[in-house]
Design an enzyme around this catalytic site. Structure first.
Site, PDB file in Angstrom:
ATOM      1  N   LYS A 180       1.726  -6.343 -15.069  1.00 38.25           N
ATOM      2  CA  LYS A 180       2.901  -5.682 -15.660  1.00 38.25           C
ATOM      3  C   LYS A 180       4.193  -6.301 -15.120  1.00 38.25           C
ATOM      4  O   LYS A 180       5.214  -6.336 -15.772  1.00 38.25           O
ATOM      5  CB  LYS A 180       2.815  -4.205 -15.263  1.00 38.25           C
ATOM      6  CG  LYS A 180       3.862  -3.274 -15.770  1.00 38.25           C
ATOM      7  CD  LYS A 180       3.553  -1.834 -15.361  1.00 38.25           C
ATOM      8  CE  LYS A 180       3.940  -1.545 -13.915  1.00 38.25           C
ATOM      9  NZ  LYS A 180       3.702  -0.148 -13.513  1.00 38.25           N
ATOM     10  N   TYR A 224       0.307  -5.751 -11.050  1.00 41.65           N
ATOM     11  CA  TYR A 224       0.856  -7.102 -10.881  1.00 41.65           C
ATOM     12  C   TYR A 224       1.093  -7.771 -12.242  1.00 41.65           C
ATOM     13  O   TYR A 224       2.118  -8.415 -12.447  1.00 41.65           O
ATOM     14  CB  TYR A 224      -0.065  -7.959 -10.006  1.00 41.65           C
ATOM     15  CG  TYR A 224      -0.210  -7.430  -8.593  1.00 41.65           C
ATOM     16  CD1 TYR A 224       0.911  -7.113  -7.831  1.00 41.65           C
ATOM     17  CD2 TYR A 224      -1.464  -7.232  -8.015  1.00 41.65           C
ATOM     18  CE1 TYR A 224       0.791  -6.617  -6.545  1.00 41.65           C
ATOM     19  CE2 TYR A 224      -1.595  -6.739  -6.725  1.00 41.65           C
ATOM     20  CZ  TYR A 224      -0.466  -6.436  -6.002  1.00 41.65           C
ATOM     21  OH  TYR A 224      -0.589  -5.946  -4.725  1.00 41.65           O
ATOM     22  N   ASN A 227     -10.228  -3.890  -8.393  1.00 45.21           N
ATOM     23  CA  ASN A 227      -9.063  -3.024  -8.191  1.00 45.21           C
ATOM     24  C   ASN A 227      -8.159  -3.100  -9.430  1.00 45.21           C
ATOM     25  O   ASN A 227      -7.060  -3.681  -9.399  1.00 45.21           O
ATOM     26  CB  ASN A 227      -8.310  -3.461  -6.920  1.00 45.21           C
ATOM     27  CG  ASN A 227      -7.200  -2.503  -6.515  1.00 45.21           C
ATOM     28  OD1 ASN A 227      -6.884  -1.554  -7.238  1.00 45.21           O
ATOM     29  ND2 ASN A 227      -6.582  -2.754  -5.371  1.00 45.21           N
ATOM     30  N   TYR A 275       0.832  -1.213   0.000  1.00 44.38           N
ATOM     31  CA  TYR A 275       0.000   0.000   0.000  1.00 44.38           C
ATOM     32  C   TYR A 275       0.859   1.253   0.000  1.00 44.38           C
ATOM     33  O   TYR A 275       1.803   1.368   0.786  1.00 44.38           O
ATOM     34  CB  TYR A 275      -0.890   0.029   1.263  1.00 44.38           C
ATOM     35  CG  TYR A 275      -2.081  -0.877   1.158  1.00 44.38           C
ATOM     36  CD1 TYR A 275      -3.321  -0.386   0.765  1.00 44.38           C
ATOM     37  CD2 TYR A 275      -1.973  -2.238   1.425  1.00 44.38           C
ATOM     38  CE1 TYR A 275      -4.418  -1.225   0.647  1.00 44.38           C
ATOM     39  CE2 TYR A 275      -3.063  -3.086   1.310  1.00 44.38           C
ATOM     40  CZ  TYR A 275      -4.281  -2.571   0.918  1.00 44.38           C
ATOM     41  OH  TYR A 275      -5.363  -3.396   0.792  1.00 44.38           O
ATOM     42  N   GLY A 312       5.352   1.608  -5.132  1.00 46.36           N
ATOM     43  CA  GLY A 312       4.853   0.230  -5.089  1.00 46.36           C
ATOM     44  C   GLY A 312       5.836  -0.706  -5.790  1.00 46.36           C
ATOM     45  O   GLY A 312       6.083  -1.821  -5.325  1.00 46.36           O
TER      46      GLY A 312
HETATM   47  C1  LIG Z   1      -0.987  -0.977  -6.419  1.00 49.82           C
HETATM   48  C2  LIG Z   1       0.117  -0.017  -5.964  1.00 49.82           C
HETATM   49  C3  LIG Z   1       0.852  -0.633  -4.780  1.00 49.82           C
HETATM   50  C4  LIG Z   1       1.086   0.177  -7.134  1.00 49.82           C
HETATM   51  O1  LIG Z   1       2.114   1.040  -6.719  1.00 49.82           O
HETATM   52  P1  LIG Z   1       2.543   2.345  -7.549  1.00 49.82           P
HETATM   53  O2  LIG Z   1       3.678   2.931  -6.825  1.00 49.82           O
HETATM   54  O3  LIG Z   1       1.340   3.195  -7.803  1.00 49.82           O
HETATM   55  O4  LIG Z   1       3.040   1.671  -8.883  1.00 49.82           O
HETATM   56  P2  LIG Z   1       3.426   2.379 -10.202  1.00 49.82           P
HETATM   57  O5  LIG Z   1       4.105   3.684  -9.955  1.00 49.82           O
HETATM   58  O6  LIG Z   1       4.145   1.341 -11.017  1.00 49.82           O
HETATM   59  O7  LIG Z   1       2.038   2.763 -10.894  1.00 49.82           O
HETATM   60  C5  LIG Z   1       1.104   1.781 -11.229  1.00 49.82           C
HETATM   61  C6  LIG Z   1       0.185   2.292 -12.343  1.00 49.82           C
HETATM   62  O8  LIG Z   1      -0.755   3.260 -11.815  1.00 49.82           O
HETATM   63  C7  LIG Z   1      -0.926   4.314 -12.777  1.00 49.82           C
HETATM   64  N1  LIG Z   1      -1.244   5.551 -12.055  1.00 49.82           N
HETATM   65  C8  LIG Z   1      -0.423   6.565 -11.746  1.00 49.82           C
HETATM   66  N2  LIG Z   1      -1.063   7.504 -11.035  1.00 49.82           N
HETATM   67  C9  LIG Z   1      -2.318   7.077 -10.893  1.00 49.82           C
HETATM   68  C10 LIG Z   1      -3.466   7.605 -10.265  1.00 49.82           C
HETATM   69  N3  LIG Z   1      -3.430   8.746  -9.587  1.00 49.82           N
HETATM   70  N4  LIG Z   1      -4.599   6.881 -10.315  1.00 49.82           N
HETATM   71  C11 LIG Z   1      -4.647   5.712 -10.991  1.00 49.82           C
HETATM   72  N5  LIG Z   1      -3.586   5.153 -11.587  1.00 49.82           N
HETATM   73  C12 LIG Z   1      -2.439   5.823 -11.544  1.00 49.82           C
HETATM   74  C13 LIG Z   1       0.390   4.405 -13.463  1.00 49.82           C
HETATM   75  O9  LIG Z   1       0.174   4.873 -14.768  1.00 49.82           O
HETATM   76  C14 LIG Z   1       0.952   2.986 -13.445  1.00 49.82           C
HETATM   77  O10 LIG Z   1       0.645   2.310 -14.634  1.00 49.82           O
HETATM   78  P3  LIG Z   1       1.738   2.198 -15.807  1.00 49.82           P
HETATM   79  O11 LIG Z   1       2.966   1.574 -15.226  1.00 49.82           O
HETATM   80  O12 LIG Z   1       1.048   1.338 -16.803  1.00 49.82           O
HETATM   81  O13 LIG Z   1       1.996   3.597 -16.236  1.00 49.82           O
HETATM   82  C15 LIG Z   1      -0.435   1.379  -5.584  1.00 49.82           C
HETATM   83  O14 LIG Z   1      -1.136   1.899  -6.675  1.00 49.82           O
HETATM   84  C16 LIG Z   1      -1.321   1.402  -4.353  1.00 49.82           C
HETATM   85  O15 LIG Z   1      -0.853   1.483  -3.220  1.00 49.82           O
HETATM   86  N6  LIG Z   1      -2.655   1.346  -4.551  1.00 49.82           N
HETATM   87  C17 LIG Z   1      -3.597   1.414  -3.440  1.00 49.82           C
HETATM   88  C18 LIG Z   1      -3.571   0.179  -2.563  1.00 49.82           C
HETATM   89  C19 LIG Z   1      -3.771  -1.093  -3.326  1.00 49.82           C
HETATM   90  O16 LIG Z   1      -4.637  -1.212  -4.172  1.00 49.82           O
HETATM   91  N7  LIG Z   1      -2.908  -2.074  -2.997  1.00 49.82           N
HETATM   92  C20 LIG Z   1      -2.944  -3.369  -3.596  1.00 49.82           C
HETATM   93  C21 LIG Z   1      -3.847  -4.227  -2.817  1.00 49.82           C
HETATM   94  S1  LIG Z   1      -3.808  -5.859  -3.498  1.00 49.82           S
END
Ligand SMILES: CC(C)(COP(=O)(O)OP(=O)(O)OC[C@H]1O[C@@H](n2cnc3c(N)ncnc32)[C@H](O)[C@@H]1OP(=O)(O)O)[C@@H](O)C(=O)NCCC(=O)NCCS
Length: 171
Positions: free
Chosen positions: A144, A142, A135, A97, A108
């Site tokens: 990717k 994942y 989600n 998260y 992430g």
């Molecule tokens: C899932 C998660 C851990 C991924 O981490 P992250 O640091 O965002 O990962 P990334 O930077 O690689 O971004 C993931 C994708 O989100 C997209 N993204 C960026 N900003 C965004 C936003 N504000 N809203 C939606 N998507 C967005 C990016 O384009 C990227 O996709 P791409 O690689 O195809 O360009 C994170 O999004 C997160 O904490 N989400 C909320 C909690 C959650 O859902 N956890 C997983 C539970 S199983």
């Protein structure tokens, strides 16, 4: 600035609790009933439960930090700490998260890479996780990274039985 990934220790219980609650609310408030979220948060993120999890040698938490601020966290489980499956050559990512403000900035990705590194060091064969079917951002994240869906299970939030997609990555 690149975040640092550091293991969470028992003295950081309250920071962990705060981050766990904030990220969970930010992620799921819009798509869930408020009472279901409250019930889940009360049960899953109590000091008592988190403290037990921090003391379990088969579970490890990591913070992602920038300038001394915790901006994300990872929880991994092996052996009998896994929520399901419990194969000895499997490592579970139970939680990953990131604070809303930092989403999409590869935090992430760093946390996931940490989990993969540890799984390699422990000679695991698979990493697995469950992700809510509603989600898509996490599912794409994942996919990717090479994870493939292999099953579906029920995951209960309060009184709401939701479907989790089980995904795994062969190491
Ligand atoms: C899932 C998660 C851990 C991924 O981490 P992250 O640091 O965002 O990962 P990334 O930077 O690689 O971004 C993931 C994708 O989100 C997209 N993204 C960026 N900003 C965004 C936003 N504000 N809203 C939606 N998507 C967005 C990016 O384009 C990227 O996709 P791409 O690689 O195809 O360009 C994170 O999004 C997160 O904490 N989400 C909320 C909690 C959650 O859902 N956890 C997983 C539970 S199983």
């Amino acid at each position: 600035m690149t975040p640092t990934i550091v293991k969470v220790n028992k003295l950081q219980l309250s920071q962990l609790q705060q981050l766990a609650i904030q990220t969970f609310k930010e992620s799921f408030t819009d798509a869930n009933h408020v009472d279901d979220l409250k019930e889940y948060i009360t049960e899953s993120f109590s000091m008592e439960k988190l403290s037990k999890e921090l003391s379990n040698p088969n579970s490890v938490f990591y913070f992602a930090k920038i300038n001394d601020q915790e901006i994300g966290y990872l929880k991994i489980n092996v052996g009998d700490a896994q929520t399901e499956l419990q194969e000895n050559n499997f490592l579970e990512i139970e939680r990953i998260y990131v604070l809303e403000k930092f989403i999409g900035k590869k935090v992430g990705q760093l946390l996931l890479e940490k989990a993969i590194k540890i799984a390699h060091e422990k000679n695991m064969e698979y990493i697995w996780l469950g992700v809510w079917e509603e989600n898509p951002r996490a599912i794409n994240f994942y996919k990717k990274n090479g994870f493939v869906a292999f099953d579906k299970h029920i995951f209960t939030i309060g009184s709401d039985d939701q479907i989790d997609i089980m995904m795994k990555l062969k190491l």
